[in-house]
Design a protein around this motif. Structure first.
Motif, PDB file in Angstrom:
ATOM      1  N   LEU A 188       9.954   4.535   4.960  1.00  0.00           N
ATOM      2  CA  LEU A 188       9.402   3.779   3.834  1.00  0.00           C
ATOM      3  C   LEU A 188       9.238   2.329   4.279  1.00  0.00           C
ATOM      4  O   LEU A 188      10.201   1.707   4.737  1.00  0.00           O
ATOM      5  CB  LEU A 188      10.341   3.858   2.629  1.00  0.00           C
ATOM      6  N   SER A 190       6.390  -1.398   3.837  1.00  0.00           N
ATOM      7  CA  SER A 190       5.224  -2.006   3.199  1.00  0.00           C
ATOM      8  C   SER A 190       4.050  -2.161   4.162  1.00  0.00           C
ATOM      9  O   SER A 190       2.917  -2.387   3.724  1.00  0.00           O
ATOM     10  CB  SER A 190       5.594  -3.382   2.636  1.00  0.00           C
ATOM     11  N   VAL A 208       5.913   6.908   3.953  1.00  0.00           N
ATOM     12  CA  VAL A 208       5.585   6.573   2.571  1.00  0.00           C
ATOM     13  C   VAL A 208       5.361   5.070   2.460  1.00  0.00           C
ATOM     14  O   VAL A 208       6.264   4.282   2.780  1.00  0.00           O
ATOM     15  CB  VAL A 208       6.719   7.004   1.617  1.00  0.00           C
ATOM     16  N   LEU A 210       5.300   1.507   0.767  1.00  0.00           N
ATOM     17  CA  LEU A 210       6.005   0.861  -0.338  1.00  0.00           C
ATOM     18  C   LEU A 210       5.002   0.476  -1.425  1.00  0.00           C
ATOM     19  O   LEU A 210       3.933  -0.047  -1.133  1.00  0.00           O
ATOM     20  CB  LEU A 210       6.719  -0.387   0.176  1.00  0.00           C
ATOM     21  N   ASP A 214       5.884   5.188  -4.957  1.00  0.00           N
ATOM     22  CA  ASP A 214       6.672   5.550  -3.771  1.00  0.00           C
ATOM     23  C   ASP A 214       7.914   6.362  -4.140  1.00  0.00           C
ATOM     24  O   ASP A 214       8.260   7.333  -3.453  1.00  0.00           O
ATOM     25  CB  ASP A 214       7.040   4.319  -2.934  1.00  0.00           C
ATOM     26  N   GLU A 217       6.942   9.882  -4.808  1.00  0.00           N
ATOM     27  CA  GLU A 217       6.632  10.595  -3.572  1.00  0.00           C
ATOM     28  C   GLU A 217       7.910  10.977  -2.823  1.00  0.00           C
ATOM     29  O   GLU A 217       8.011  12.092  -2.285  1.00  0.00           O
ATOM     30  CB  GLU A 217       5.736   9.734  -2.681  1.00  0.00           C
TER      31      GLU A 217
END
Length: 336
Positions: A188, A190, A208, A210, A214, A217
């Motif tokens: 995870l 950004s 994934v 950010l 999120d 997910e």
């Protein structure tokens, strides 16, 4: 010898210093590679909590032996890496084999001058032979060992679900070594560029971004149960606090990040999960050995992680660029 000194936050300058004189029990190294770490960036920006200026930064290093004691097991010309956490060997932590959190810890480039220089003397105990590794690989052992140590702290096992929040160098190391233990790893972050590196080179099963959706997910990927082990490698207090929400019942949360200030969490939620909260600091020689073995087995994509190169002489001019996300830096190596 040419040395780059961080005189104050935001100011790097070239100095000429005398070449160090080796004492008995020490190794004189010709520094050849130094990795730029998030710690160095924090020092440069004035956000490192354990440091007084001025300071020579740099603790991820490889070099070549110049001089060593005859009975040291090292010869001039040997390629070596350095364990940059200079522990006392006497305190309670050291006596329990936890030299990574020594009470009297002296970290190169933080508590004492580090490797942004041409020559460095270190006690023999903190210098290891890097047989079978390139200079680049040897300089990358330390940051990967930090990730490997966190994975060991988190007791990651085969078949477990692991979330790593933050896909910088330390987070990528945690992903890589969690995946090597047989875990299913999700990243995870950004930054899409870092997620792409994680997807291509760190053995993750999903990346994934950010933002909105999120958490939904992450829930979908785990059938609503979330993660057996969560790692935070962001250095962001809000992210660290949010990460508690992603721990599965009975799970563990490992904080690699360190920030100034307090971290808060919901006690009822923490107790409901019977969660375990762990800090992870530095690494031990066991973790270094884990990384070196993986490198020798071809399991570490070191070339893909070393995205930028600088020279020691150009470091003051080019260092600020490493703070720019548009540069896509994963690991910058300084060639000395």
């Amino acid at each position: 010898m040419l040395t780059v000194l961080c005189e104050s936050p935001g100011t790097l300058a070239i100095h000429q210093r005398p070449k160090p004189q080796r004492q008995a029990g020490e190794v004189l190294l010709r520094v050849r590679r130094v990795g730029v770490c998030g710690t160095d960036l924090h020092i440069f920006t004035g956000h490192q909590p354990y440091l007084a200026y001025p300071r020579v930064m740099g603790h991820e290093l490889s070099g070549v032996v110049e001089e060593a004691d005859p009975d040291s097991g090292l010869q001039p010309g040997d390629t070596v890496y350095a364990m940059p956490y200079l522990s006392c060997g006497r305190c309670r932590a050291c006596r329990q084999g936890k030299s990574n959190c020594c009470v009297q810890m002296q970290v190169l480039g933080v508590h004492r001058d580090g490797a942004f220089t041409e020559y460095l003397c270190l006690p023999r105990h903190f210098v290891g032979k890097a047989d079978g590794l390139t200079l680049d690989q040897a300089a990358m052992v330390e940051f990967l060992a930090v990730g490997a140590h966190a994975v060991r702290r988190g007791e990651v096992g085969a078949g477990q679900r692991v979330l790593v929040v933050g896909a910088g160098p330390i987070g990528l190391g945690a992903m890589l070594f969690a995946a090597l233990r047989g875990a299913t790893v999700v990243a995870l972050d950004s930054r899409q560029d870092r997620l792409e590196v994680a997807r291509a080179h760190a053995g993750i099963s999903a990346a994934v971004p950010l933002g909105d959706g999120d958490e939904a997910e992450l829930a979908r990927l785990t059938e609503g149960e979330f993660f057996d082990v969560v790692f935070d490698a962001t250095g962001n207090p809000q992210a660290m606090e949010r990460g508690f929400r992603f721990i599965a019942h009975g799970g563990r949360y490992v904080l690699l990040s360190i920030v100034q200030g307090d971290i808060r969490f919901s006690d009822p939620e923490f107790h409901k999960r019977e969660a375990t909260l762990l800090s992870s600091r530095n690494a031990t020689m066991e973790d270094f050995d884990t990384v070196i073995a993986a490198m020798r087995n071809g399991q570490v994509p070191h070339a893909a992680l070393a995205t930028h190169r600088l020279t020691l002489a150009t470091l003051p001019e080019r260092f600020p660029d490493l703070l720019d996300p548009r540069q896509g830096v994963i690991k910058a190596l300084v060639e000395c």
